[in-house]
Motif scaffolding. Structure first.
Motif, PDB file in Angstrom:
ATOM      1  N   GLU A 205     -18.002   7.635  18.302  1.00 56.43           N
ATOM      2  CA  GLU A 205     -19.229   8.444  17.908  1.00 56.43           C
ATOM      3  C   GLU A 205     -19.579   8.276  16.554  1.00 56.43           C
ATOM      4  OE1 GLU A 205     -19.318  12.839  17.181  1.00 56.43           O
ATOM      5  OE2 GLU A 205     -19.339  12.614  19.248  1.00 56.43           O
ATOM      6  N   GLY A 206     -18.357   8.042  15.667  1.00 60.27           N
ATOM      7  CA  GLY A 206     -18.850   7.714  14.300  1.00 60.27           C
ATOM      8  C   GLY A 206     -19.624   6.323  14.215  1.00 60.27           C
ATOM      9  N   VAL A 207     -18.980   5.332  14.876  1.00 55.72           N
ATOM     10  CA  VAL A 207     -19.564   3.941  14.608  1.00 55.72           C
ATOM     11  C   VAL A 207     -20.963   3.911  15.244  1.00 55.72           C
ATOM     12  CG1 VAL A 207     -19.183   1.556  15.535  1.00 55.72           C
ATOM     13  CG2 VAL A 207     -17.294   2.997  14.676  1.00 55.72           C
ATOM     14  N   SER A 208     -20.977   4.551  16.475  1.00 56.34           N
ATOM     15  CA  SER A 208     -22.429   4.503  16.845  1.00 56.34           C
ATOM     16  C   SER A 208     -23.470   5.292  16.331  1.00 56.34           C
ATOM     17  CB  SER A 208     -22.347   4.922  18.503  1.00 56.34           C
ATOM     18  OG  SER A 208     -22.030   6.340  18.309  1.00 56.34           O
ATOM     19  N   ALA A 209     -23.292   6.242  15.399  1.00 55.13           N
ATOM     20  CA  ALA A 209     -23.924   7.135  14.567  1.00 55.13           C
ATOM     21  C   ALA A 209     -24.139   6.076  13.451  1.00 55.13           C
ATOM     22  CB  ALA A 209     -23.443   8.432  14.137  1.00 55.13           C
ATOM     23  N   TYR A 210     -23.279   5.327  12.760  1.00 52.51           N
ATOM     24  CA  TYR A 210     -23.537   4.500  11.646  1.00 52.51           C
ATOM     25  C   TYR A 210     -24.312   3.390  11.984  1.00 52.51           C
ATOM     26  CZ  TYR A 210     -22.452   0.637   8.542  1.00 52.51           C
ATOM     27  OH  TYR A 210     -22.605   0.041   7.558  1.00 52.51           O
ATOM     28  N   VAL A 211     -24.362   2.700  13.221  1.00 51.36           N
ATOM     29  CA  VAL A 211     -25.109   1.615  13.629  1.00 51.36           C
ATOM     30  C   VAL A 211     -26.480   2.029  13.988  1.00 51.36           C
ATOM     31  CG1 VAL A 211     -25.712  -0.008  15.405  1.00 51.36           C
ATOM     32  CG2 VAL A 211     -23.153   0.347  14.674  1.00 51.36           C
ATOM     33  N   LYS A 212     -26.841   3.409  14.328  1.00 51.13           N
ATOM     34  CA  LYS A 212     -28.168   3.785  14.722  1.00 51.13           C
ATOM     35  C   LYS A 212     -28.803   4.243  13.336  1.00 51.13           C
ATOM     36  CE  LYS A 212     -30.465   7.662  17.079  1.00 51.13           C
ATOM     37  NZ  LYS A 212     -30.209   8.956  17.877  1.00 51.13           N
ATOM     38  N   ASP A 213     -28.039   4.872  12.390  1.00 50.21           N
ATOM     39  CA  ASP A 213     -28.618   5.289  11.208  1.00 50.21           C
ATOM     40  C   ASP A 213     -28.988   3.852  10.267  1.00 50.21           C
ATOM     41  OD1 ASP A 213     -28.206   7.805  11.647  1.00 50.21           O
ATOM     42  OD2 ASP A 213     -26.290   8.189  10.492  1.00 50.21           O
ATOM     43  N   CYS A 214     -28.213   2.709  10.043  1.00 57.66           N
ATOM     44  CA  CYS A 214     -28.448   1.704   9.508  1.00 57.66           C
ATOM     45  C   CYS A 214     -29.193   0.656   9.871  1.00 57.66           C
ATOM     46  CB  CYS A 214     -27.108   1.332   9.065  1.00 57.66           C
ATOM     47  SG  CYS A 214     -26.339   2.468   7.795  1.00 57.66           S
ATOM     48  N   TYR A 215     -29.016   0.528  11.174  1.00 61.55           N
ATOM     49  CA  TYR A 215     -29.716  -0.808  12.039  1.00 61.55           C
ATOM     50  C   TYR A 215     -30.821  -0.391  13.005  1.00 61.55           C
ATOM     51  CZ  TYR A 215     -25.651  -2.579   9.654  1.00 61.55           C
ATOM     52  OH  TYR A 215     -24.333  -3.001   8.840  1.00 61.55           O
ATOM     53  N   ALA A 216     -31.225   0.848  13.218  1.00 57.26           N
ATOM     54  CA  ALA A 216     -32.232   0.981  14.213  1.00 57.26           C
ATOM     55  C   ALA A 216     -33.491   0.826  13.758  1.00 57.26           C
ATOM     56  CB  ALA A 216     -32.062   2.433  14.935  1.00 57.26           C
ATOM     57  N   GLN A 217     -33.598   0.874  12.340  1.00 57.06           N
ATOM     58  CA  GLN A 217     -35.101   0.983  11.738  1.00 57.06           C
ATOM     59  C   GLN A 217     -35.395  -0.563  11.115  1.00 57.06           C
ATOM     60  OE1 GLN A 217     -36.623   4.240   9.586  1.00 57.06           O
ATOM     61  NE2 GLN A 217     -34.935   5.654  10.348  1.00 57.06           N
ATOM     62  N   PRO A 218     -36.724  -1.022  11.716  1.00 54.90           N
ATOM     63  CA  PRO A 218     -36.720  -2.455  11.142  1.00 54.90           C
ATOM     64  C   PRO A 218     -36.748  -2.323   9.696  1.00 54.90           C
ATOM     65  CG  PRO A 218     -38.244  -1.715  13.197  1.00 54.90           C
ATOM     66  CD  PRO A 218     -37.427  -0.470  12.685  1.00 54.90           C
ATOM     67  N   ARG A 219     -37.395  -1.485   8.883  1.00 55.07           N
ATOM     68  CA  ARG A 219     -37.421  -1.537   7.576  1.00 55.07           C
ATOM     69  C   ARG A 219     -36.178  -1.892   6.895  1.00 55.07           C
ATOM     70  NH1 ARG A 219     -38.506   4.193   4.615  1.00 55.07           N
ATOM     71  NH2 ARG A 219     -36.923   5.281   5.598  1.00 55.07           N
ATOM     72  N   TYR A 220     -35.121  -1.194   7.335  1.00 59.73           N
ATOM     73  CA  TYR A 220     -33.760  -1.408   6.754  1.00 59.73           C
ATOM     74  C   TYR A 220     -33.153  -2.752   6.948  1.00 59.73           C
ATOM     75  CZ  TYR A 220     -33.885   3.725   6.433  1.00 59.73           C
ATOM     76  OH  TYR A 220     -34.015   4.898   5.974  1.00 59.73           O
ATOM     77  N   LEU A 221     -33.535  -3.280   8.429  1.00 62.19           N
ATOM     78  CA  LEU A 221     -33.127  -4.548   8.680  1.00 62.19           C
ATOM     79  C   LEU A 221     -33.948  -5.718   7.708  1.00 62.19           C
ATOM     80  CD1 LEU A 221     -33.040  -4.476  12.545  1.00 62.19           C
ATOM     81  CD2 LEU A 221     -31.197  -4.468  10.903  1.00 62.19           C
ATOM     82  N   LEU A 222     -35.002  -5.606   7.435  1.00 60.48           N
ATOM     83  CA  LEU A 222     -35.842  -6.178   6.558  1.00 60.48           C
ATOM     84  C   LEU A 222     -35.091  -6.050   4.956  1.00 60.48           C
ATOM     85  CD1 LEU A 222     -39.569  -5.497   7.383  1.00 60.48           C
ATOM     86  CD2 LEU A 222     -38.442  -7.667   7.621  1.00 60.48           C
ATOM     87  N   ILE A 223     -34.950  -5.209   4.723  1.00 63.23           N
ATOM     88  CA  ILE A 223     -34.044  -5.021   3.259  1.00 63.23           C
ATOM     89  C   ILE A 223     -32.837  -5.801   3.195  1.00 63.23           C
ATOM     90  CG2 ILE A 223     -32.991  -3.496   1.721  1.00 63.23           C
ATOM     91  CD1 ILE A 223     -35.334  -1.297   2.617  1.00 63.23           C
ATOM     92  N   PHE A 224     -32.034  -5.490   4.440  1.00 60.39           N
ATOM     93  CA  PHE A 224     -30.767  -6.103   4.510  1.00 60.39           C
ATOM     94  C   PHE A 224     -30.957  -7.761   4.726  1.00 60.39           C
ATOM     95  CE2 PHE A 224     -28.963  -2.150   6.888  1.00 60.39           C
ATOM     96  CZ  PHE A 224     -28.942  -1.584   5.640  1.00 60.39           C
ATOM     97  N   GLY A 225     -31.826  -8.078   5.467  1.00 60.55           N
ATOM     98  CA  GLY A 225     -32.078  -9.395   5.387  1.00 60.55           C
ATOM     99  C   GLY A 225     -32.626 -10.109   4.360  1.00 60.55           C
ATOM    100  N   THR A 226     -33.350  -9.417   3.492  1.00 61.49           N
ATOM    101  CA  THR A 226     -33.839  -9.842   2.067  1.00 61.49           C
ATOM    102  C   THR A 226     -32.708 -10.156   1.015  1.00 61.49           C
ATOM    103  OG1 THR A 226     -35.999  -9.026   2.271  1.00 61.49           O
ATOM    104  CG2 THR A 226     -35.349  -9.469   0.114  1.00 61.49           C
TER     105      THR A 226
END
Length: 201
Positions: free
Chosen positions: A62-83
C-alpha cells in the motif's frame, strides 16, 4: 568559501600528496559535520497515527503504490525528474575537467587552483541578486534559460578556452549559471512539489 580555500591553497598539492589530501578532507568533513549537528535538538511532533491492523506485506504494498502514484502519475513531475536526470548525466563528466586543464592546457595544479578560486568568489557576490531575481521570475520560467546559458558556456569553453584568461572567463560564466541553476532547482522543489510531501519528492 570552501571551494575558494580548496582551490587556492590545496589543489596545488594534488599531484604529489593525494593520500594526505584525501585523509585531510575526510577528517575535516567528519569534524565539521559533528560540530554542525552537536547542538541540534529534536522538535516536538504530533503523535503518530494508530497502526493499521493490516499485515506488514499489505502495508508495504500500500505504501509503495501510494508513493508511485503520488510521484510518478502526473506528467509534470516526470518532466521535472527527466530534466534533472539529463542535467546530472551532463554533469557526470565534470570530475574529469582537471585532466583537461592539466594535460591538454599544460597547467600545473597550483595554477589551476589559483584560477579555480576566482569563480566561487564571483558566485558568492552574485548569489543574492540571483536569488532575488528568481523570487520575482519564478524557477519554472528561469530554469530553461539558465540551463541553456550554462550549456552555451560549456560549448564556448570547449571551443575557445586555450589559456589562463579564457579559462577565467569561461569558468566564471559556467560557475555563475550553474549556481543559478542550483538555486532555481531548489526553488522549483518548493514551487512544484506538494508541501505536505516535499521530503518524499
Amino acid at each position: 568559501l570552501a571551494l575558494i580555500i580548496w582551490n587556492a591553497f590545496f589543489l596545488g598539492l594534488a599531484g604529489h600528496h593525494m593520500k594526505g589530501l584525501f585523509a585531510g578532507v575526510a577528517v575535516t568533513f567528519c569534524v565539521l559535520y559533528l560540530f554542525t549537528i552537536w547542538r541540534v535538538k529534536e522538535g516536538e511532533y504530533p503523535p503518530p497515527e494508530p497502526r493499521q491492523s493490516k499485515g506488514a506485506v499489505a502495508r508495504l504494498v500500500e505504501g509503495v503504490s501510494a508513493y508511485v502514484k503520488d510521484c510518478y502519475a502526473q506528467p509534470r513531475y516526470l518532466l521535472i525528474f527527466g530534466t534533472f536526470m539529463v542535467l546530472q548525466l551532463g554533469n557526470a563528466a565534470n570530475g574529469f575537467q582537471l585532466f583537461l586543464y592539466h594535460y591538454q592546457l599544460h597547467m600545473r595544479f597550483a595554477t589551476i587552483g589559483s584560477i579555480l578560486a576566482i569563480p566561487p568568489l564571483v558566485v558568492m557576490v552574485a548569489a543574492y541578486p540571483i536569488g532575488s531575481l528568481l523570487d520575482r521570475v519564478g524557477a519554472i520560467r528561469a530554469l530553461p534559460v539558465l540551463i541553456a546559458l550554462w550549456g552555451l558556456s560549456d560549448l564556448g569553453a570547449f571551443f575557445f578556452m586555450h589559456g589562463r584568461w579564457t579559462m577565467y572567463f569561461f569558468l566564471t560564466s559556467i560557475s555563475v549559471w550553474a549556481a543559478a541553476q542550483g538555486v532555481a532547482s531548489n526553488v522549483l522543489s518548493v514551487e512544484a512539489y506538494p508541501r505536505i510531501k516535499l521530503g518524499q519528492f
